[in-house]
Write an enzyme that holds these catalytic residues in place. Sequence first.
Site, PDB file in Angstrom:
ATOM      1  N   VAL A   1       0.791  -1.072  -0.043  1.00 10.97           N
ATOM      2  CA  VAL A   1      -0.023   0.065  -0.019  1.00 10.97           C
ATOM      3  C   VAL A   1       0.683   1.105   0.016  1.00 10.97           C
ATOM      4  O   VAL A   1       1.936   1.302   0.560  1.00 10.97           O
ATOM      5  CB  VAL A   1      -0.993   0.134   1.311  1.00 10.97           C
ATOM      6  N   CYS A   2       0.399   2.379  -0.825  1.00 11.57           N
ATOM      7  CA  CYS A   2       1.186   3.580  -0.603  1.00 11.57           C
ATOM      8  C   CYS A   2      -0.176   4.621  -0.609  1.00 11.57           C
ATOM      9  O   CYS A   2      -1.298   4.496  -0.152  1.00 11.57           O
ATOM     10  CB  CYS A   2       1.893   3.872  -1.708  1.00 11.57           C
ATOM     11  N   ALA A   3       0.013   5.875  -0.912  1.00 11.40           N
ATOM     12  CA  ALA A   3      -0.754   7.051  -1.073  1.00 11.40           C
ATOM     13  C   ALA A   3      -1.973   6.762  -2.275  1.00 11.40           C
ATOM     14  O   ALA A   3      -2.938   6.821  -1.938  1.00 11.40           O
ATOM     15  CB  ALA A   3      -0.138   8.459  -1.065  1.00 11.40           C
TER      16      ALA A   3
END
Length: 189
Positions: free
Chosen positions: A64-66
Amino acid sequence: MTTAALTPAQATGRFGEFTVIDVRAPGEYAAGHLPGAHNIPLDRLAEAADVLRAAAARTPLLIVCASGARSTKGCAQLADLGIGAITLEGGTAAWAAAGHEVERPAGARAVWPMDRQVRLAAGALVLAGFLAGLAWTPAHWLSGAVGAGLVFSGVTNTCGMAAVLAKLPHNRPGKGTISLEQTLQRLAD
Protein backbone atom coordinates in the site's frame (compact mmCIF):
# COMPACT_ATOMS: atom_id res chain seq x y z
CA MET A 1 5.09 -7.19 -16.14
CA THR A 2 1.56 -7.00 -14.72
CA THR A 3 1.13 -6.46 -11.00
CA ALA A 4 -1.80 -8.14 -9.25
CA ALA A 5 -4.13 -5.54 -7.76
CA LEU A 6 -7.21 -5.39 -5.58
CA THR A 7 -9.71 -2.59 -5.23
CA PRO A 8 -10.53 -1.43 -1.69
CA ALA A 9 -13.86 -3.30 -1.92
CA GLN A 10 -12.08 -6.53 -2.90
CA ALA A 11 -9.42 -6.08 -0.21
CA THR A 12 -12.02 -5.42 2.49
CA GLY A 13 -13.57 -8.83 2.05
CA ARG A 14 -10.16 -10.51 2.39
CA PHE A 15 -8.38 -8.03 4.67
CA GLY A 16 -7.63 -10.56 7.42
CA GLU A 17 -5.77 -12.78 4.94
CA PHE A 18 -3.01 -10.23 4.27
CA THR A 19 0.16 -8.91 5.82
CA VAL A 20 -0.14 -5.22 4.93
CA ILE A 21 3.06 -3.34 4.03
CA ASP A 22 2.92 0.44 3.60
CA VAL A 23 5.81 1.67 1.41
CA ARG A 24 5.39 5.41 2.05
CA ALA A 25 7.84 7.63 3.90
CA PRO A 26 7.48 7.34 7.69
CA GLY A 27 5.91 10.81 7.99
CA GLU A 28 3.23 9.91 5.43
CA TYR A 29 2.61 6.57 7.16
CA ALA A 30 2.20 8.27 10.55
CA ALA A 31 -0.39 10.66 9.11
CA GLY A 32 -2.72 7.69 8.49
CA HIS A 33 -2.45 4.08 7.34
CA LEU A 34 -4.48 0.91 6.93
CA PRO A 35 -5.13 -0.93 10.19
CA GLY A 36 -2.22 -3.14 11.16
CA ALA A 37 -0.02 -1.97 8.28
CA HIS A 38 3.75 -2.26 8.71
CA ASN A 39 5.87 0.62 7.40
CA ILE A 40 8.75 -0.38 5.15
CA PRO A 41 9.62 2.57 2.88
CA LEU A 42 9.97 1.78 -0.81
CA ASP A 43 13.69 2.54 -0.84
CA ARG A 44 14.25 -0.02 1.96
CA LEU A 45 12.33 -3.00 0.53
CA ALA A 46 15.48 -4.76 -0.67
CA GLU A 47 17.03 -4.80 2.80
CA ALA A 48 13.77 -6.24 4.19
CA ALA A 49 13.62 -8.97 1.51
CA ASP A 50 14.38 -11.96 3.75
CA VAL A 51 11.75 -11.01 6.32
CA LEU A 52 9.20 -10.18 3.60
CA ARG A 53 9.88 -13.50 1.86
CA ALA A 54 9.15 -15.36 5.13
CA ALA A 55 6.04 -13.25 5.78
CA ALA A 56 4.79 -13.91 2.23
CA ALA A 57 5.19 -17.64 2.84
CA ARG A 58 2.73 -17.33 5.76
CA THR A 59 0.18 -14.89 4.29
CA PRO A 60 -0.08 -12.89 1.04
CA LEU A 61 1.49 -9.42 1.08
CA LEU A 62 -0.74 -6.43 0.34
CA ILE A 63 1.46 -3.46 -0.62
CA VAL A 64 0.00 0.00 0.00
CA CYS A 65 1.01 3.63 -0.59
CA ALA A 66 -0.90 6.90 -0.95
CA SER A 67 -2.28 6.41 -4.47
CA GLY A 68 -1.09 3.03 -5.74
CA ALA A 69 1.91 4.21 -7.80
CA ARG A 70 4.65 3.42 -5.27
CA SER A 71 2.94 0.20 -4.17
CA THR A 72 2.88 -0.98 -7.80
CA LYS A 73 6.59 -0.18 -8.02
CA GLY A 74 7.15 -2.00 -4.71
CA CYS A 75 5.36 -5.10 -6.03
CA ALA A 76 7.64 -5.06 -9.07
CA GLN A 77 10.74 -4.76 -6.85
CA LEU A 78 9.53 -7.65 -4.72
CA ALA A 79 8.75 -9.75 -7.82
CA ASP A 80 12.35 -9.20 -8.96
CA LEU A 81 13.41 -10.63 -5.59
CA GLY A 82 11.12 -13.64 -6.03
CA ILE A 83 8.49 -12.39 -3.57
CA GLY A 84 4.84 -12.28 -4.61
CA ALA A 85 2.72 -9.31 -3.57
CA ILE A 86 -0.54 -7.56 -4.44
CA THR A 87 -1.08 -3.80 -4.65
CA LEU A 88 -4.09 -1.87 -3.38
CA GLU A 89 -5.58 0.13 -6.27
CA GLY A 90 -5.81 3.80 -5.37
CA GLY A 91 -3.84 3.26 -2.16
CA THR A 92 -4.70 4.67 1.23
CA ALA A 93 -6.60 7.56 -0.39
CA ALA A 94 -9.03 5.17 -2.11
CA TRP A 95 -9.30 3.07 1.05
CA ALA A 96 -10.28 6.12 3.14
CA ALA A 97 -12.58 7.48 0.40
CA ALA A 98 -14.46 4.17 0.47
CA GLY A 99 -15.17 4.81 4.15
CA HIS A 100 -12.74 2.28 5.60
CA GLU A 101 -10.85 2.83 8.84
CA VAL A 102 -7.46 4.54 8.75
CA GLU A 103 -5.22 4.39 11.83
CA ARG A 104 -3.61 7.61 13.01
CA PRO A 105 -1.30 7.50 16.01
CA ALA A 106 -2.17 10.00 18.75
CA GLY A 107 -0.33 13.26 18.19
CA ALA A 108 0.69 12.40 14.61
CA ARG A 109 0.89 15.40 12.33
CA ALA A 110 -0.62 15.37 8.88
CA VAL A 111 1.99 15.27 6.12
CA TRP A 112 1.20 15.91 2.48
CA PRO A 113 1.46 12.88 0.21
CA MET A 114 4.85 12.72 -1.55
CA ASP A 115 3.41 13.38 -5.01
CA ARG A 116 1.90 16.65 -3.72
CA GLN A 117 5.22 17.63 -2.12
CA VAL A 118 7.01 16.94 -5.44
CA ARG A 119 4.48 19.05 -7.39
CA LEU A 120 4.91 21.95 -4.95
CA ALA A 121 8.72 21.79 -5.01
CA ALA A 122 8.94 21.40 -8.80
CA GLY A 123 6.42 24.18 -9.41
CA ALA A 124 8.19 26.50 -6.97
CA LEU A 125 11.56 25.87 -8.65
CA VAL A 126 10.16 26.44 -12.14
CA LEU A 127 8.46 29.67 -11.01
CA ALA A 128 11.64 30.83 -9.23
CA GLY A 129 13.70 30.10 -12.36
CA PHE A 130 11.25 32.01 -14.53
CA LEU A 131 11.05 35.05 -12.23
CA ALA A 132 14.82 35.14 -11.62
CA GLY A 133 15.29 34.80 -15.39
CA LEU A 134 13.49 38.10 -15.89
CA ALA A 135 16.36 39.83 -14.07
CA TRP A 136 19.20 37.49 -15.02
CA THR A 137 18.60 35.46 -18.20
CA PRO A 138 20.76 32.41 -17.31
CA ALA A 139 18.42 31.71 -14.35
CA HIS A 140 15.89 30.34 -16.87
CA TRP A 141 18.11 27.24 -16.96
CA LEU A 142 16.73 26.32 -13.53
CA SER A 143 13.26 25.96 -15.05
CA GLY A 144 14.70 23.91 -17.90
CA ALA A 145 16.58 21.63 -15.52
CA VAL A 146 13.46 20.97 -13.47
CA GLY A 147 11.49 20.27 -16.64
CA ALA A 148 14.18 17.84 -17.82
CA GLY A 149 14.10 16.15 -14.42
CA LEU A 150 10.34 15.72 -14.65
CA VAL A 151 10.62 14.22 -18.13
CA PHE A 152 13.32 11.83 -16.90
CA SER A 153 11.13 10.93 -13.92
CA GLY A 154 8.20 10.14 -16.20
CA VAL A 155 10.26 8.06 -18.61
CA THR A 156 12.08 6.03 -15.93
CA ASN A 157 9.24 5.93 -13.36
CA THR A 158 11.67 7.15 -10.69
CA CYS A 159 11.72 10.42 -8.80
CA GLY A 160 14.94 11.86 -7.47
CA MET A 161 13.09 14.84 -6.02
CA ALA A 162 10.87 12.49 -3.97
CA ALA A 163 13.98 10.72 -2.68
CA VAL A 164 15.40 14.06 -1.53
CA LEU A 165 12.12 15.27 -0.04
CA ALA A 166 11.70 12.00 1.88
CA LYS A 167 14.82 12.93 3.86
CA LEU A 168 13.38 16.24 5.11
CA PRO A 169 12.52 16.37 8.82
CA HIS A 170 8.73 16.45 8.32
CA ASN A 171 8.91 13.20 6.32
CA ARG A 172 11.04 11.38 8.87
CA PRO A 173 9.68 9.26 11.69
CA GLY A 174 8.49 11.17 14.74
CA LYS A 175 9.42 10.41 18.31
CA GLY A 176 8.05 7.10 19.46
CA THR A 177 7.84 5.76 15.91
CA ILE A 178 8.73 2.13 15.44
CA SER A 179 12.08 1.74 13.64
CA LEU A 180 12.51 -0.37 10.53
CA GLU A 181 14.43 -2.92 12.61
CA GLN A 182 11.53 -3.17 15.08
CA THR A 183 9.08 -3.50 12.19
CA LEU A 184 11.12 -6.31 10.68
CA GLN A 185 11.29 -8.05 14.07
CA ARG A 186 7.49 -7.85 14.40
CA LEU A 187 7.09 -9.31 10.91
CA ALA A 188 9.53 -12.12 11.73
CA ASP A 189 7.62 -13.14 14.86
